[in-house]
Design an enzyme around this catalytic site. Structure first.
Site, mmCIF file in Angstrom:
data_model
loop_
_atom_site.group_PDB
_atom_site.id
_atom_site.type_symbol
_atom_site.label_atom_id
_atom_site.label_comp_id
_atom_site.label_asym_id
_atom_site.label_seq_id
_atom_site.Cartn_x
_atom_site.Cartn_y
_atom_site.Cartn_z
ATOM 1 C CB CYS A 1 -0.913 -0.077 1.227
ATOM 2 S SG CYS A 1 -1.914 1.374 1.525
ATOM 3 C CG HIS A 2 -0.120 4.905 -2.255
ATOM 4 N ND1 HIS A 2 0.723 5.647 -3.040
ATOM 5 C CD2 HIS A 2 -1.006 4.334 -3.085
ATOM 6 C CE1 HIS A 2 0.355 5.535 -4.294
ATOM 7 N NE2 HIS A 2 -0.693 4.738 -4.352
ATOM 8 C CB THR A 3 0.943 4.183 4.325
ATOM 9 O OG1 THR A 3 1.098 5.328 5.063
ATOM 10 C CG2 THR A 3 1.015 3.000 5.167
ATOM 11 C CG HIS B 1 -0.323 -1.081 6.356
ATOM 12 N ND1 HIS B 1 0.579 -0.682 5.404
ATOM 13 C CD2 HIS B 1 -1.519 -0.590 5.974
ATOM 14 C CE1 HIS B 1 -0.052 0.022 4.488
ATOM 15 N NE2 HIS B 1 -1.336 0.096 4.798
ATOM 16 C CD GLU B 2 -3.831 -3.716 1.576
ATOM 17 O OE1 GLU B 2 -4.465 -2.654 1.616
ATOM 18 O OE2 GLU B 2 -3.273 -4.120 0.536
ATOM 19 C CB CYS C 1 -8.199 -1.738 23.628
ATOM 20 S SG CYS C 1 -8.891 -0.173 24.255
ATOM 21 C CB CYS D 1 -8.768 3.274 25.210
ATOM 22 S SG CYS D 1 -9.368 3.461 23.511
ATOM 23 C CB CYS E 1 -12.597 1.605 22.478
ATOM 24 S SG CYS E 1 -11.276 1.077 21.358
ATOM 25 C CB CYS F 1 -8.086 1.823 19.642
ATOM 26 S SG CYS F 1 -7.451 0.947 21.076
ATOM 27 N NE ARG G 1 -2.546 8.744 18.677
ATOM 28 C CZ ARG G 1 -1.908 9.838 19.070
ATOM 29 N NH1 ARG G 1 -1.449 9.916 20.307
ATOM 30 N NH2 ARG G 1 -1.734 10.837 18.237
ATOM 31 C CB CYS H 1 -4.968 -1.230 4.323
ATOM 32 S SG CYS H 1 -4.860 0.573 4.194
ATOM 33 N NE ARG I 1 -3.580 -2.269 -1.742
ATOM 34 C CZ ARG I 1 -3.696 -0.941 -1.587
ATOM 35 N NH1 ARG I 1 -3.483 -0.126 -2.596
ATOM 36 N NH2 ARG I 1 -4.010 -0.438 -0.406
HETATM 37 P P1 NAD Z 1 -3.561 4.938 -6.122
HETATM 38 O O1 NAD Z 1 -2.249 5.450 -6.551
HETATM 39 O O2 NAD Z 1 -3.909 3.515 -6.435
HETATM 40 O O3 NAD Z 1 -4.727 5.846 -6.734
HETATM 41 C C1 NAD Z 1 -4.639 7.211 -6.875
HETATM 42 C C2 NAD Z 1 -5.441 7.613 -8.130
HETATM 43 O O4 NAD Z 1 -5.531 9.033 -8.165
HETATM 44 C C3 NAD Z 1 -4.802 7.161 -9.434
HETATM 45 O O5 NAD Z 1 -5.760 6.467 -10.231
HETATM 46 C C4 NAD Z 1 -4.374 8.480 -10.106
HETATM 47 O O6 NAD Z 1 -4.474 8.429 -11.523
HETATM 48 C C5 NAD Z 1 -5.379 9.454 -9.504
HETATM 49 N N1 NAD Z 1 -4.960 10.859 -9.507
HETATM 50 C C6 NAD Z 1 -3.723 11.355 -9.251
HETATM 51 N N2 NAD Z 1 -3.745 12.692 -9.321
HETATM 52 C C7 NAD Z 1 -5.012 13.063 -9.632
HETATM 53 C C8 NAD Z 1 -5.654 14.308 -9.849
HETATM 54 N N3 NAD Z 1 -4.990 15.453 -9.737
HETATM 55 N N4 NAD Z 1 -6.966 14.310 -10.139
HETATM 56 C C9 NAD Z 1 -7.645 13.154 -10.245
HETATM 57 N N5 NAD Z 1 -7.090 11.938 -10.053
HETATM 58 C C10 NAD Z 1 -5.794 11.899 -9.743
HETATM 59 O O7 NAD Z 1 -3.654 5.149 -4.541
HETATM 60 P P2 NAD Z 1 -4.631 4.435 -3.485
HETATM 61 O O8 NAD Z 1 -4.052 3.136 -3.057
HETATM 62 O O9 NAD Z 1 -6.007 4.445 -4.031
HETATM 63 O O10 NAD Z 1 -4.520 5.444 -2.240
HETATM 64 C C11 NAD Z 1 -5.049 6.741 -2.337
HETATM 65 C C12 NAD Z 1 -4.727 7.552 -1.086
HETATM 66 O O11 NAD Z 1 -5.428 7.016 0.046
HETATM 67 C C13 NAD Z 1 -3.252 7.574 -0.695
HETATM 68 O O12 NAD Z 1 -2.921 8.884 -0.291
HETATM 69 C C14 NAD Z 1 -3.211 6.643 0.512
HETATM 70 O O13 NAD Z 1 -2.129 6.910 1.364
HETATM 71 C C15 NAD Z 1 -4.549 6.967 1.138
HETATM 72 N N6 NAD Z 1 -5.045 6.002 2.139
HETATM 73 C C16 NAD Z 1 -5.649 6.515 3.242
HETATM 74 C C17 NAD Z 1 -6.158 5.668 4.218
HETATM 75 C C18 NAD Z 1 -6.880 6.232 5.412
HETATM 76 O O14 NAD Z 1 -7.184 5.473 6.343
HETATM 77 N N7 NAD Z 1 -7.201 7.522 5.446
HETATM 78 C C19 NAD Z 1 -6.041 4.285 4.070
HETATM 79 C C20 NAD Z 1 -5.436 3.787 2.908
HETATM 80 C C21 NAD Z 1 -4.941 4.651 1.948
HETATM 81 C C1 022 Z 2 -2.969 3.305 5.441
HETATM 82 N N1 022 Z 2 -2.875 4.634 5.597
HETATM 83 C C2 022 Z 2 -2.503 5.162 4.420
HETATM 84 C C3 022 Z 2 -2.385 4.139 3.548
HETATM 85 N N2 022 Z 2 -2.674 2.994 4.197
HETATM 86 C C4 022 Z 2 -3.115 5.335 6.766
HETATM 87 C C5 022 Z 2 -2.143 6.161 7.265
HETATM 88 C C6 022 Z 2 -2.387 6.883 8.433
HETATM 89 C C7 022 Z 2 -3.605 6.767 9.092
HETATM 90 C C8 022 Z 2 -4.564 5.902 8.595
HETATM 91 C C9 022 Z 2 -4.322 5.188 7.421
HETATM 92 C C10 022 Z 2 -3.861 7.539 10.252
HETATM 93 C C11 022 Z 2 -4.864 8.483 10.373
HETATM 94 C C12 022 Z 2 -4.778 9.018 11.643
HETATM 95 C C13 022 Z 2 -3.743 8.382 12.277
HETATM 96 N N3 022 Z 2 -3.162 7.492 11.433
HETATM 97 C C14 022 Z 2 -3.342 8.642 13.680
HETATM 98 C C15 022 Z 2 -4.043 7.709 14.592
HETATM 99 C C16 022 Z 2 -3.886 8.132 16.027
HETATM 100 O O1 022 Z 2 -3.089 9.014 16.313
HETATM 101 O O2 022 Z 2 -4.567 7.536 16.869
HETATM 102 C C17 022 Z 2 -2.083 6.667 11.745
HETATM 103 C C18 022 Z 2 -2.266 5.320 12.089
HETATM 104 C C19 022 Z 2 -1.179 4.497 12.405
HETATM 105 C C20 022 Z 2 0.112 5.024 12.399
HETATM 106 C C21 022 Z 2 0.300 6.352 12.069
HETATM 107 C C22 022 Z 2 -0.782 7.163 11.745
HETATM 108 C C23 022 Z 2 1.273 4.145 12.776
HETATM 109 O O3 022 Z 2 1.105 3.040 13.223
HETATM 110 N N4 022 Z 2 2.503 4.583 12.599
HETATM 111 C C24 022 Z 2 -3.638 4.710 12.096
HETATM 112 ZN ZN ZN Z 3 -2.701 1.041 3.565
#
Ligand code: NAD
Ligand code: 022
Ligand code: ZN
Length: 378
Positions: free
Chosen positions: A40-42, A62-63, A92, A95, A98, A106, A110, A169, A373
């Site tokens: 995954c991206h992270t 993480h996935e 948990c 906390c 939760c 949670c 952390r 994830c 993926r």
């Molecule tokens: P990905 O690279 O598979 O998909 C991104 C898409 O965005 C691509 O299809 C790309 O063409 C498109 N894109 C790029 N720039 C663009 C623009 N300006 N306008 C429109 N489309 C555009 O990535 P992903 O795996 O889908 O992840 C996306 C994001 O979600 C990442 O930042 C990732 O870290 C985040 N994420 C967040 C969480 C969370 O819990 N908040 C969890 C997982 C992933």
């Molecule tokens: C997963 N992420 C992006 C791609 N795949 C992702 C990254 C960060 C978070 C969630 C998903 C995130 C959002 C808010 C937080 N995190 C903070 C949570 C908190 O402070 O309680 C986050 C998480 C884990 C970690 C860092 C940031 C870590 O384990 N290092 C959930």
């Molecule tokens: Zn992820």
């Protein structure tokens, strides 16, 4: 015991697949044999050195999905032989977070999770006596890992590891954002920005809850077919519209006008890219008075979002979501059931699989936009 792992020794370097020592589970911990893991991206954010909080050396990932092979003292919720998905957001159930029922974040472990160690402050991984950091409490880029009991979700045993690892994830984040964070209702109009591994799961979540209009936005024209495959009803390529973000917003607002409602704007928008300008466009594409915009994409460190307060004063809402607002131990087993019952799809999104030895190719595919993926099968 000796385990095989892809180790991130230094920022910006490819992962090195090597043998690592793993200590057994201590009190409240479980030893899991990882059978498959998504990339995954992270993981790439940390590997590349872009993550200012990244720790090295570390075992990323993480996935994952796997089988419990040993449990430490006092572990009651899982036993040897149970199939599990590791949780980077633990649950948990004790906390304040939760118990609040208002968040899935949670706080029980952390601090230590962020420091790359187990809750007792030590690491289970080492090479020649030198400590290797855990990552997001999971470290699934190893064929065995140790996890806190509160960071594993027990799942049904007939679910294939090489598919349900993605629920650890991407799938849960996308579908959960729709159901838990936005609480989208049937008949809604939605816009999804970014049709990658997350955005496509938002789309199938919207289809699941019965959204009427599902507009996908992506700069890659190949994503039109991908979006349609999972329920997207309309596609917008910002490059074809021309102009900047203001023109994109105007186009989307226009598309969502209907009948007596000539104000326009989506009921819900989802930013799944991590681009702060797109986050603003997502907010401003919402309907005045009630539109809700959900930020899922993770922006680069230090970036900021802006808009005019008028956008919020006129009733739009801006919020973010981590892991789709899912409570892992409670919600992840249900999502696995939905997959097994064919209510949601996963298989077509897993475009590449590889052995651990080839894990660096998964990062290349991600960079080149060639994969939705990639999954490593141990
Ligand atoms: P990905 O690279 O598979 O998909 C991104 C898409 O965005 C691509 O299809 C790309 O063409 C498109 N894109 C790029 N720039 C663009 C623009 N300006 N306008 C429109 N489309 C555009 O990535 P992903 O795996 O889908 O992840 C996306 C994001 O979600 C990442 O930042 C990732 O870290 C985040 N994420 C967040 C969480 C969370 O819990 N908040 C969890 C997982 C992933
Ligand atoms: C997963 N992420 C992006 C791609 N795949 C992702 C990254 C960060 C978070 C969630 C998903 C995130 C959002 C808010 C937080 N995190 C903070 C949570 C908190 O402070 O309680 C986050 C998480 C884990 C970690 C860092 C940031 C870590 O384990 N290092 C959930
Ligand atoms: Zn992820």
């Amino acid at each position: 015991m000796d385990v095989r792992a892809a180790v991130a020794f230094a920022p910006g370097k490819p992962l090195e697949v090597t043998t690592v020592k793993l200590d057994g589970p201590r009190a409240g911990e479980v030893l899991v044999e990882i059978k498959a893991t998504g990339i995954c991206h992270t993981d790439e954010f940390t590997r590349s050195g872009a993550d200012p909080e990244g720790l090295f050396p570390a075992i990323l990932g993480h996935e994952g999905a796997g089988i419990v092979v040993d449990v430490g003292a006092g572990v009651t919720s899982v036993k040897k032989g149970d199939h599990v998905i590791p949780l980077y957001t633990p649950e948990c159930r004790q906390c304040p977070s939760c118990l609040s029922r208002k968040t899935n974040l949670c706080t029980a472990i952390r601090a230590t999770q962020g420091q790359g160690v187990m809750p007792d402050g030590t690491s289970r991984f080492s090479i020649d006596g030198e400590k290797i950091h855990h990552y997001m409490g999971c470290s699934t880029f190893a064929n065995f890992t140790v996890l806190p009991e509160i960071a594993v979700a027990k799942i049904r045993e007939d679910a294939p590891f090489d598919k349900v690892c993605y629920i650890g994830c991407g799938v849960t984040t996308g579908i959960g954002a729709v159901i838990n964070s936005a609480k989208v209702e049937p008949g809604a109009k939605a816009v999804v920005f970014g049709l990658g591994g997350i955005g496509l799961n938002v789309i199938q979540g919207l289809r699941l809850v019965g959204a009427d209009m599902i507009i996908g936005v992506d700069v890659n024209p190949e994503k039109k077919a991908w979006g349609e495959r999972f329920g997207m009803t309309h596609f917008v390529n910002p490059k074809e519209i021309g102009g900047g973000m203001a023109e994109l917003v105007a186009h989307l607002v226009n598309m969502t006008k209907s009948g007596a409602d000539q104000v326009g704007g989506a009921d819900y928008t989802f930013e799944c890219v991590g681009n702060v300008h797109l986050m603003r466009a997502a907010l401003e594409s919402c309907h005045r008075g009630w539109g809700q915009s959900i930020i899922i994409g993770v922006a680069g460190s230090g970036q900021e979002i802006t808009t005019r307060p008028f956008q919020l004063v006129t009733g739009r809402g801006w919020r973010g979501t981590a892991f789709g607002g899912a409570r892992g131990r409670s919600d992840v087993p249900k999502i696995v059931d939905w997959y097994m019952e064919k209510k949601i799809e996963i298989d077509p999104m897993i475009t590449h699989t590889m052995p651990l030895a080839d894990i660096n190719e998964a990062f290349d595919l991600m960079h080149d936009g060639k994969s939705i993926r990639s999954v490593v099968v141990y």
